[in-house]
Design a protein around this motif. Structure first.
Motif, PDB file in Angstrom:
ATOM      1  N   ALA A  15     -20.399  17.519   3.309  1.00  0.00           N
ATOM      2  CA  ALA A  15     -20.575  17.141   4.716  1.00  0.00           C
ATOM      3  C   ALA A  15     -21.261  18.253   5.503  1.00  0.00           C
ATOM      4  O   ALA A  15     -22.135  17.976   6.350  1.00  0.00           O
ATOM      5  CB  ALA A  15     -19.211  16.813   5.336  1.00  0.00           C
ATOM      6  N   GLN A  16     -20.907  19.502   5.236  1.00  0.00           N
ATOM      7  CA  GLN A  16     -21.551  20.621   5.911  1.00  0.00           C
ATOM      8  C   GLN A  16     -23.035  20.708   5.551  1.00  0.00           C
ATOM      9  O   GLN A  16     -23.882  20.947   6.421  1.00  0.00           O
ATOM     10  CB  GLN A  16     -20.835  21.921   5.538  1.00  0.00           C
ATOM     11  CG  GLN A  16     -19.453  22.061   6.145  1.00  0.00           C
ATOM     12  CD  GLN A  16     -18.725  23.288   5.641  1.00  0.00           C
ATOM     13  OE1 GLN A  16     -18.828  23.657   4.470  1.00  0.00           O
ATOM     14  NE2 GLN A  16     -17.988  23.939   6.516  1.00  0.00           N
ATOM     15  N   ILE A  17     -23.365  20.512   4.272  1.00  0.00           N
ATOM     16  CA  ILE A  17     -24.766  20.577   3.833  1.00  0.00           C
ATOM     17  C   ILE A  17     -25.585  19.463   4.482  1.00  0.00           C
ATOM     18  O   ILE A  17     -26.698  19.695   4.986  1.00  0.00           O
ATOM     19  CB  ILE A  17     -24.844  20.498   2.291  1.00  0.00           C
ATOM     20  CG1 ILE A  17     -24.241  21.752   1.659  1.00  0.00           C
ATOM     21  CG2 ILE A  17     -26.293  20.316   1.836  1.00  0.00           C
ATOM     22  CD1 ILE A  17     -24.141  21.686   0.157  1.00  0.00           C
ATOM     23  N   VAL A  18     -25.041  18.259   4.504  1.00  0.00           N
ATOM     24  CA  VAL A  18     -25.769  17.122   5.072  1.00  0.00           C
ATOM     25  C   VAL A  18     -25.985  17.322   6.570  1.00  0.00           C
ATOM     26  O   VAL A  18     -27.093  17.101   7.091  1.00  0.00           O
ATOM     27  CB  VAL A  18     -25.006  15.810   4.793  1.00  0.00           C
ATOM     28  CG1 VAL A  18     -25.634  14.656   5.566  1.00  0.00           C
ATOM     29  CG2 VAL A  18     -24.994  15.510   3.305  1.00  0.00           C
ATOM     30  N   CYS A  19     -24.938  17.746   7.272  1.00  0.00           N
ATOM     31  CA  CYS A  19     -25.061  17.964   8.718  1.00  0.00           C
ATOM     32  C   CYS A  19     -26.078  19.062   9.027  1.00  0.00           C
ATOM     33  O   CYS A  19     -26.914  18.914   9.931  1.00  0.00           O
ATOM     34  CB  CYS A  19     -23.703  18.318   9.313  1.00  0.00           C
ATOM     35  SG  CYS A  19     -22.542  16.941   9.364  1.00  0.00           S
ATOM     36  N   LEU A  20     -26.005  20.160   8.284  1.00  0.00           N
ATOM     37  CA  LEU A  20     -26.930  21.267   8.525  1.00  0.00           C
ATOM     38  C   LEU A  20     -28.367  20.866   8.222  1.00  0.00           C
ATOM     39  O   LEU A  20     -29.294  21.204   8.979  1.00  0.00           O
ATOM     40  CB  LEU A  20     -26.523  22.470   7.675  1.00  0.00           C
ATOM     41  CG  LEU A  20     -27.300  23.767   7.908  1.00  0.00           C
ATOM     42  CD1 LEU A  20     -27.135  24.262   9.335  1.00  0.00           C
ATOM     43  CD2 LEU A  20     -26.840  24.849   6.922  1.00  0.00           C
ATOM     44  N   GLN A  21     -28.578  20.118   7.135  1.00  0.00           N
ATOM     45  CA  GLN A  21     -29.927  19.688   6.762  1.00  0.00           C
ATOM     46  C   GLN A  21     -30.500  18.729   7.816  1.00  0.00           C
ATOM     47  O   GLN A  21     -31.672  18.853   8.213  1.00  0.00           O
ATOM     48  CB  GLN A  21     -29.874  19.012   5.393  1.00  0.00           C
ATOM     49  CG  GLN A  21     -31.231  18.904   4.699  1.00  0.00           C
ATOM     50  CD  GLN A  21     -31.604  20.190   3.990  1.00  0.00           C
ATOM     51  OE1 GLN A  21     -30.744  20.947   3.579  1.00  0.00           O
ATOM     52  NE2 GLN A  21     -32.900  20.438   3.832  1.00  0.00           N
ATOM     53  N   CYS A  22     -29.692  17.798   8.267  1.00  0.00           N
ATOM     54  CA  CYS A  22     -30.168  16.838   9.271  1.00  0.00           C
ATOM     55  C   CYS A  22     -30.493  17.523  10.596  1.00  0.00           C
ATOM     56  O   CYS A  22     -31.530  17.244  11.215  1.00  0.00           O
ATOM     57  CB  CYS A  22     -29.119  15.750   9.482  1.00  0.00           C
ATOM     58  SG  CYS A  22     -28.870  14.657   8.062  1.00  0.00           S
ATOM     59  N   LEU A  23     -29.619  18.420  11.024  1.00  0.00           N
ATOM     60  CA  LEU A  23     -29.875  19.136  12.272  1.00  0.00           C
ATOM     61  C   LEU A  23     -31.120  20.009  12.166  1.00  0.00           C
ATOM     62  O   LEU A  23     -31.882  20.147  13.142  1.00  0.00           O
ATOM     63  CB  LEU A  23     -28.656  19.991  12.630  1.00  0.00           C
ATOM     64  CG  LEU A  23     -27.416  19.228  13.113  1.00  0.00           C
ATOM     65  CD1 LEU A  23     -26.239  20.178  13.274  1.00  0.00           C
ATOM     66  CD2 LEU A  23     -27.703  18.510  14.423  1.00  0.00           C
ATOM     67  N   TYR A  24     -31.337  20.586  10.994  1.00  0.00           N
ATOM     68  CA  TYR A  24     -32.526  21.426  10.799  1.00  0.00           C
ATOM     69  C   TYR A  24     -33.798  20.596  10.944  1.00  0.00           C
ATOM     70  O   TYR A  24     -34.745  21.003  11.637  1.00  0.00           O
ATOM     71  CB  TYR A  24     -32.466  22.090   9.427  1.00  0.00           C
ATOM     72  CG  TYR A  24     -33.712  22.858   9.066  1.00  0.00           C
ATOM     73  CD1 TYR A  24     -33.938  24.133   9.575  1.00  0.00           C
ATOM     74  CD2 TYR A  24     -34.679  22.303   8.223  1.00  0.00           C
ATOM     75  CE1 TYR A  24     -35.087  24.843   9.250  1.00  0.00           C
ATOM     76  CE2 TYR A  24     -35.820  23.008   7.895  1.00  0.00           C
ATOM     77  CZ  TYR A  24     -36.021  24.268   8.412  1.00  0.00           C
ATOM     78  OH  TYR A  24     -37.171  24.968   8.088  1.00  0.00           O
ATOM     79  N   TYR A  25     -33.846  19.414  10.314  1.00  0.00           N
ATOM     80  CA  TYR A  25     -35.052  18.584  10.382  1.00  0.00           C
ATOM     81  C   TYR A  25     -35.233  17.967  11.770  1.00  0.00           C
ATOM     82  O   TYR A  25     -36.366  17.779  12.224  1.00  0.00           O
ATOM     83  CB  TYR A  25     -34.999  17.496   9.312  1.00  0.00           C
ATOM     84  CG  TYR A  25     -35.310  18.012   7.928  1.00  0.00           C
ATOM     85  CD1 TYR A  25     -36.440  18.798   7.708  1.00  0.00           C
ATOM     86  CD2 TYR A  25     -34.499  17.712   6.844  1.00  0.00           C
ATOM     87  CE1 TYR A  25     -36.741  19.281   6.439  1.00  0.00           C
ATOM     88  CE2 TYR A  25     -34.789  18.180   5.575  1.00  0.00           C
ATOM     89  CZ  TYR A  25     -35.903  18.965   5.375  1.00  0.00           C
ATOM     90  OH  TYR A  25     -36.195  19.447   4.125  1.00  0.00           O
ATOM     91  N   ILE A  26     -34.139  17.653  12.437  1.00  0.00           N
ATOM     92  CA  ILE A  26     -34.257  17.145  13.807  1.00  0.00           C
ATOM     93  C   ILE A  26     -34.861  18.217  14.714  1.00  0.00           C
ATOM     94  O   ILE A  26     -35.754  17.939  15.538  1.00  0.00           O
ATOM     95  CB  ILE A  26     -32.881  16.692  14.332  1.00  0.00           C
ATOM     96  CG1 ILE A  26     -32.425  15.438  13.595  1.00  0.00           C
ATOM     97  CG2 ILE A  26     -32.934  16.429  15.840  1.00  0.00           C
ATOM     98  CD1 ILE A  26     -31.004  15.019  13.933  1.00  0.00           C
ATOM     99  N   THR A  27     -34.363  19.445  14.555  1.00  0.00           N
ATOM    100  CA  THR A  27     -34.905  20.543  15.362  1.00  0.00           C
ATOM    101  C   THR A  27     -36.356  20.833  15.004  1.00  0.00           C
ATOM    102  O   THR A  27     -37.189  21.092  15.893  1.00  0.00           O
ATOM    103  CB  THR A  27     -34.051  21.810  15.162  1.00  0.00           C
ATOM    104  OG1 THR A  27     -32.676  21.495  15.414  1.00  0.00           O
ATOM    105  CG2 THR A  27     -34.499  22.923  16.095  1.00  0.00           C
ATOM    106  N   LEU A  28     -36.662  20.806  13.704  1.00  0.00           N
ATOM    107  CA  LEU A  28     -38.043  21.029  13.275  1.00  0.00           C
ATOM    108  C   LEU A  28     -38.966  19.961  13.850  1.00  0.00           C
ATOM    109  O   LEU A  28     -40.085  20.271  14.303  1.00  0.00           O
ATOM    110  CB  LEU A  28     -38.110  21.028  11.745  1.00  0.00           C
ATOM    111  CG  LEU A  28     -39.491  21.211  11.124  1.00  0.00           C
ATOM    112  CD1 LEU A  28     -40.111  22.547  11.542  1.00  0.00           C
ATOM    113  CD2 LEU A  28     -39.416  21.109   9.597  1.00  0.00           C
ATOM    114  N   GLY A  29     -38.529  18.711  13.836  1.00  0.00           N
ATOM    115  CA  GLY A  29     -39.337  17.646  14.422  1.00  0.00           C
ATOM    116  C   GLY A  29     -39.545  17.832  15.911  1.00  0.00           C
ATOM    117  O   GLY A  29     -40.629  17.545  16.437  1.00  0.00           O
TER     118      GLY A  29
END
Length: 208
Positions: A15-29
């Motif tokens: 859950a931590q990996i998925v949340c961190l990955q999603c937040l990273y790509y949202i911020t990158l976008g």
């Protein structure tokens, strides 16, 4: 946020990996839309996952580089709330960029640009070191005064409870008698606890 028991929980880690990955790509976008979207006619996944977009020969390429670096800084802030332990920052940062490398290989092939590797290596370092610093700073924060007082009162309360328990146990075990003051009035301050000889009890139990 997700920090709890010390036991190893694989679902929590996922859950931590998925949340961190999603937040990273949202911020990158978000950063790509602000820095690159104003310079190109149409945004696409090329700027996310294609190593060709990471270049130092054009202004757009520099905007892509800046977007990735700013996303790394934001990722460090996300780890402060998602991971909360500075010892795990390097693990989660490396995991994020390994997943990103896998997606880039699937999307555009193996990255052959040295600029891409330098950018992502720098991104891992920025995210891990900054996240480690933030998490360590939070862990080393001083305990609030109110909480400190509560912690200081706990041993005293336990001591008083233990003392009362010992006194009650002593009163149950030993035959005791109460001696009042000379006026005949009962006064707690003049109570004297005396151990009574068992032989006296056998002679005249009514006097106690």
């Amino acid at each position: 946020m997700f920090y709890g028991a010390v036991v190893w929980d694989p679902w929590l880690i996922v859950a931590q990996i998925v949340c961190l990955q999603c937040l990273y790509y949202i911020t990158l976008g978000l950063f790509l839309s602000i820095l690159v979207g104003t310079r190109v006619s149409r945004m696409s996944l090329v700027y996310f996952f294609d190593y060709v977009a990471v270049t130092t020969t054009t202004v757009t390429g520099w905007c892509v580089i800046a977007s990735f670096l700013l996303s790394s800084v934001a990722g460090a802030v996300y780890m402060l709330y998602l991971i909360e332990r500075f010892k795990k920052c390097w693990d989660f940062s490396a995991t994020l960029y390994i997943i990103h490398l896998f997606i880039c290989v699937v999307y555009g092939g193996w990255p052959s640009s040295i600029t891409w590797w330098i950018l992502n290596g720098s991104g891992i370092a920025v995210m891990a070191l900054l996240g480690e610093h933030l998490c360590r700073k939070r862990e080393l924060q001083e305990i609030p005064v109110s909480r400190r007082r509560e912690l200081q009162e706990i041993p005293l309360t336990r001591y008083r409870s233990s003392k009362n328990f010992l006194l009650e146990s002593l009163m149950d075990i030993l035959p005791l008698k109460l001696t009042c003051n000379f006026s005949g009035d009962f006064c707690p301050s003049t109570i004297c606890l005396e151990a009574v000889d068992a032989s006296h009890l056998s002679q005249d139990p009514s006097q106690y």
